[in-house]
Scaffold this motif. Sequence first.
Motif, PDB file in Angstrom:
ATOM      1  N   PRO A  54       0.841  -1.203   0.000  1.00  0.00           N
ATOM      2  CA  PRO A  54       0.000   0.000   0.000  1.00  0.00           C
ATOM      3  C   PRO A  54       0.881   1.260   0.000  1.00  0.00           C
ATOM      4  CG  PRO A  54      -0.713  -1.550   1.694  1.00  0.00           C
ATOM      5  CD  PRO A  54       0.597  -2.050   1.168  1.00  0.00           C
ATOM      6  N   PRO A  55       0.418   2.320  -0.660  1.00  0.00           N
ATOM      7  CA  PRO A  55       1.227   3.548  -0.762  1.00  0.00           C
ATOM      8  C   PRO A  55       1.715   4.106   0.568  1.00  0.00           C
ATOM      9  CG  PRO A  55      -0.652   3.665  -2.233  1.00  0.00           C
ATOM     10  CD  PRO A  55      -0.837   2.421  -1.410  1.00  0.00           C
ATOM     11  N   ASP A  56       0.892   4.058   1.626  1.00  0.00           N
ATOM     12  CA  ASP A  56       1.318   4.587   2.931  1.00  0.00           C
ATOM     13  C   ASP A  56       2.494   3.814   3.513  1.00  0.00           C
ATOM     14  OD1 ASP A  56      -0.639   6.505   2.790  1.00  0.00           O
ATOM     15  OD2 ASP A  56      -1.968   5.559   4.259  1.00  0.00           O
ATOM     16  N   VAL A  57       2.534   2.520   3.265  1.00  0.00           N
ATOM     17  CA  VAL A  57       3.649   1.693   3.743  1.00  0.00           C
ATOM     18  C   VAL A  57       4.886   1.983   2.899  1.00  0.00           C
ATOM     19  CG1 VAL A  57       4.492  -0.666   4.088  1.00  0.00           C
ATOM     20  CG2 VAL A  57       2.121  -0.089   4.682  1.00  0.00           C
ATOM     21  N   VAL A  58       4.700   2.144   1.596  1.00  0.00           N
ATOM     22  CA  VAL A  58       5.821   2.470   0.703  1.00  0.00           C
ATOM     23  C   VAL A  58       6.490   3.767   1.156  1.00  0.00           C
ATOM     24  CG1 VAL A  58       6.454   3.136  -1.660  1.00  0.00           C
ATOM     25  CG2 VAL A  58       4.890   1.214  -1.286  1.00  0.00           C
ATOM     26  N   LEU A  59       5.691   4.770   1.517  1.00  0.00           N
ATOM     27  CA  LEU A  59       6.261   6.045   1.987  1.00  0.00           C
ATOM     28  C   LEU A  59       7.150   5.845   3.207  1.00  0.00           C
ATOM     29  CD1 LEU A  59       3.214   8.470   1.623  1.00  0.00           C
ATOM     30  CD2 LEU A  59       5.331   8.475   0.288  1.00  0.00           C
ATOM     31  N   GLU A  60       6.715   5.014   4.143  1.00  0.00           N
ATOM     32  CA  GLU A  60       7.511   4.759   5.348  1.00  0.00           C
ATOM     33  C   GLU A  60       8.793   3.995   5.027  1.00  0.00           C
ATOM     34  OE1 GLU A  60       7.253   5.990   8.325  1.00  0.00           O
ATOM     35  OE2 GLU A  60       5.334   6.968   7.990  1.00  0.00           O
ATOM     36  N   VAL A  61       8.702   3.004   4.150  1.00  0.00           N
ATOM     37  CA  VAL A  61       9.891   2.229   3.774  1.00  0.00           C
ATOM     38  C   VAL A  61      10.899   3.147   3.081  1.00  0.00           C
ATOM     39  CG1 VAL A  61      10.757   0.354   2.304  1.00  0.00           C
ATOM     40  CG2 VAL A  61       8.672   0.022   3.665  1.00  0.00           C
ATOM     41  N   ARG A  62      10.418   3.983   2.185  1.00  0.00           N
ATOM     42  CA  ARG A  62      11.322   4.917   1.495  1.00  0.00           C
ATOM     43  C   ARG A  62      11.940   5.910   2.468  1.00  0.00           C
ATOM     44  NH1 ARG A  62       7.769   5.314  -3.999  1.00  0.00           N
ATOM     45  NH2 ARG A  62       8.745   3.481  -4.962  1.00  0.00           N
ATOM     46  N   ALA A  63      11.183   6.341   3.464  1.00  0.00           N
ATOM     47  CA  ALA A  63      11.729   7.262   4.474  1.00  0.00           C
ATOM     48  C   ALA A  63      12.867   6.592   5.240  1.00  0.00           C
ATOM     49  CB  ALA A  63      10.621   7.720   5.431  1.00  0.00           C
ATOM     50  N   TYR A  64      12.726   5.305   5.514  1.00  0.00           N
ATOM     51  CA  TYR A  64      13.790   4.557   6.188  1.00  0.00           C
ATOM     52  C   TYR A  64      15.065   4.566   5.334  1.00  0.00           C
ATOM     53  CZ  TYR A  64      16.371   0.527   7.983  1.00  0.00           C
ATOM     54  OH  TYR A  64      17.346  -0.305   8.477  1.00  0.00           O
ATOM     55  N   PHE A  65      14.925   4.272   4.056  1.00  0.00           N
ATOM     56  CA  PHE A  65      16.100   4.242   3.183  1.00  0.00           C
ATOM     57  C   PHE A  65      16.689   5.636   2.994  1.00  0.00           C
ATOM     58  CE2 PHE A  65      14.728  -0.034   2.376  1.00  0.00           C
ATOM     59  CZ  PHE A  65      15.925  -0.696   2.154  1.00  0.00           C
ATOM     60  N   ARG A  66      15.854   6.653   2.966  1.00  0.00           N
ATOM     61  CA  ARG A  66      16.370   8.024   2.856  1.00  0.00           C
ATOM     62  C   ARG A  66      17.175   8.406   4.103  1.00  0.00           C
ATOM     63  NH1 ARG A  66      11.170   8.930   0.195  1.00  0.00           N
ATOM     64  NH2 ARG A  66      11.647   9.202  -2.014  1.00  0.00           N
ATOM     65  N   LEU A  67      16.707   7.965   5.262  1.00  0.00           N
ATOM     66  CA  LEU A  67      17.443   8.194   6.503  1.00  0.00           C
ATOM     67  C   LEU A  67      18.849   7.612   6.391  1.00  0.00           C
ATOM     68  CD1 LEU A  67      17.740   8.731   9.653  1.00  0.00           C
ATOM     69  CD2 LEU A  67      16.814   6.420   9.920  1.00  0.00           C
ATOM     70  N   PHE A  68      18.938   6.363   5.976  1.00  0.00           N
ATOM     71  CA  PHE A  68      20.252   5.724   5.870  1.00  0.00           C
ATOM     72  C   PHE A  68      21.101   6.339   4.777  1.00  0.00           C
ATOM     73  CE2 PHE A  68      18.676   2.670   8.836  1.00  0.00           C
ATOM     74  CZ  PHE A  68      19.819   2.399   9.570  1.00  0.00           C
ATOM     75  N   SER A  69      20.490   6.725   3.682  1.00  0.00           N
ATOM     76  CA  SER A  69      21.243   7.372   2.613  1.00  0.00           C
ATOM     77  C   SER A  69      21.861   8.683   3.102  1.00  0.00           C
ATOM     78  CB  SER A  69      20.333   7.629   1.403  1.00  0.00           C
ATOM     79  OG  SER A  69      21.046   8.286   0.387  1.00  0.00           O
ATOM     80  N   ALA A  70      21.073   9.487   3.801  1.00  0.00           N
ATOM     81  CA  ALA A  70      21.583  10.768   4.312  1.00  0.00           C
ATOM     82  C   ALA A  70      22.694  10.542   5.328  1.00  0.00           C
ATOM     83  CB  ALA A  70      20.443  11.575   4.931  1.00  0.00           C
ATOM     84  N   TRP A  71      22.496   9.601   6.245  1.00  0.00           N
ATOM     85  CA  TRP A  71      23.508   9.308   7.254  1.00  0.00           C
ATOM     86  C   TRP A  71      24.795   8.828   6.601  1.00  0.00           C
ATOM     87  CZ3 TRP A  71      24.612   3.986   9.079  1.00  0.00           C
ATOM     88  CH2 TRP A  71      25.588   3.959  10.078  1.00  0.00           C
ATOM     89  N   LEU A  72      24.681   7.866   5.702  1.00  0.00           N
ATOM     90  CA  LEU A  72      25.883   7.316   5.066  1.00  0.00           C
ATOM     91  C   LEU A  72      26.563   8.339   4.163  1.00  0.00           C
ATOM     92  CD1 LEU A  72      24.550   3.738   4.353  1.00  0.00           C
ATOM     93  CD2 LEU A  72      26.401   4.341   5.927  1.00  0.00           C
ATOM     94  N   THR A  73      25.787   9.165   3.472  1.00  0.00           N
ATOM     95  CA  THR A  73      26.386  10.221   2.650  1.00  0.00           C
ATOM     96  C   THR A  73      27.204  11.153   3.531  1.00  0.00           C
ATOM     97  OG1 THR A  73      24.626  10.094   0.986  1.00  0.00           O
ATOM     98  CG2 THR A  73      25.905  12.136   1.060  1.00  0.00           C
ATOM     99  N   SER A  74      26.652  11.533   4.673  1.00  0.00           N
ATOM    100  CA  SER A  74      27.365  12.396   5.613  1.00  0.00           C
ATOM    101  C   SER A  74      28.643  11.723   6.119  1.00  0.00           C
ATOM    102  CB  SER A  74      26.444  12.737   6.784  1.00  0.00           C
ATOM    103  OG  SER A  74      27.129  13.457   7.765  1.00  0.00           O
ATOM    104  N   LEU A  75      28.550  10.424   6.448  1.00  0.00           N
ATOM    105  CA  LEU A  75      29.749   9.692   6.893  1.00  0.00           C
ATOM    106  C   LEU A  75      30.817   9.665   5.807  1.00  0.00           C
ATOM    107  CD1 LEU A  75      28.611   6.452   8.773  1.00  0.00           C
ATOM    108  CD2 LEU A  75      29.622   8.518   9.718  1.00  0.00           C
ATOM    109  N   MET A  76      30.382   9.394   4.580  1.00  0.00           N
ATOM    110  CA  MET A  76      31.339   9.328   3.464  1.00  0.00           C
ATOM    111  C   MET A  76      32.020  10.677   3.272  1.00  0.00           C
ATOM    112  SD  MET A  76      31.195   6.184   2.481  1.00  0.00           S
ATOM    113  CE  MET A  76      30.067   4.796   2.622  1.00  0.00           C
TER     114      MET A  76
END
Length: 193
Positions: free
Chosen positions: A113-135
């Motif tokens: 469902p779209p609402d679940v997709v939004l939450e899953v994508r938010a999780y991956f965006r969190l990790f992307s931002a964190w890892l980008t900052s670490l890099m």
Amino acid sequence: MANMTSTSDEILGCARALIVAGGYNGFSYADISEVVGIRKASIHHHFPSKVDLVRTLVARYREEAEAAIAQLARQEPADQLRAYTEYWAACIGDGTRPFCVCALLASEIPVLPPDVVLEVRAYFRLFSAWLTSLMEQGAKQGTLTLSGTARSEAETFIATVHGAMLSARAYGEPSIYAAITRPLIERLTAPRQ
């Protein structure tokens, strides 16, 4: 979410285990009712729909990840990367701790469902931002050696770690995870030449 009842917590924990075992469509409220020992109506009281349940589960999972990231912040970038991969190695290795529920749900995005997709994508965006900052931080300090941009390295790291989890699960061999992630860490932490 801080005032969720222990029944809500039990429902969420059960849903998490059922998603890890069989995916989003692999469980129903009847399954949760049986495991937790409550009526389906009680589950609906806490989470009116399965979408509400899984959306809440993923949001809480992301909050837990944010707290874990905050605890790592005092460490050097390379040590944070190691800690992250070692956490999942331990989870995969002992089999008693949960697999990454968002990695599993991401593989189901076309049917979620779209609402679940939004939450899953938010999780991956969190990790992307964190890892980008670490890099970026590690490259600036000279402690990480990047082959591309900080963002592309972050996305490569995410894909490699989650792919390694899935490979270890597919082969039923926890050692596969380390065989894939160890060279990634070695490449990133190798001295510049």
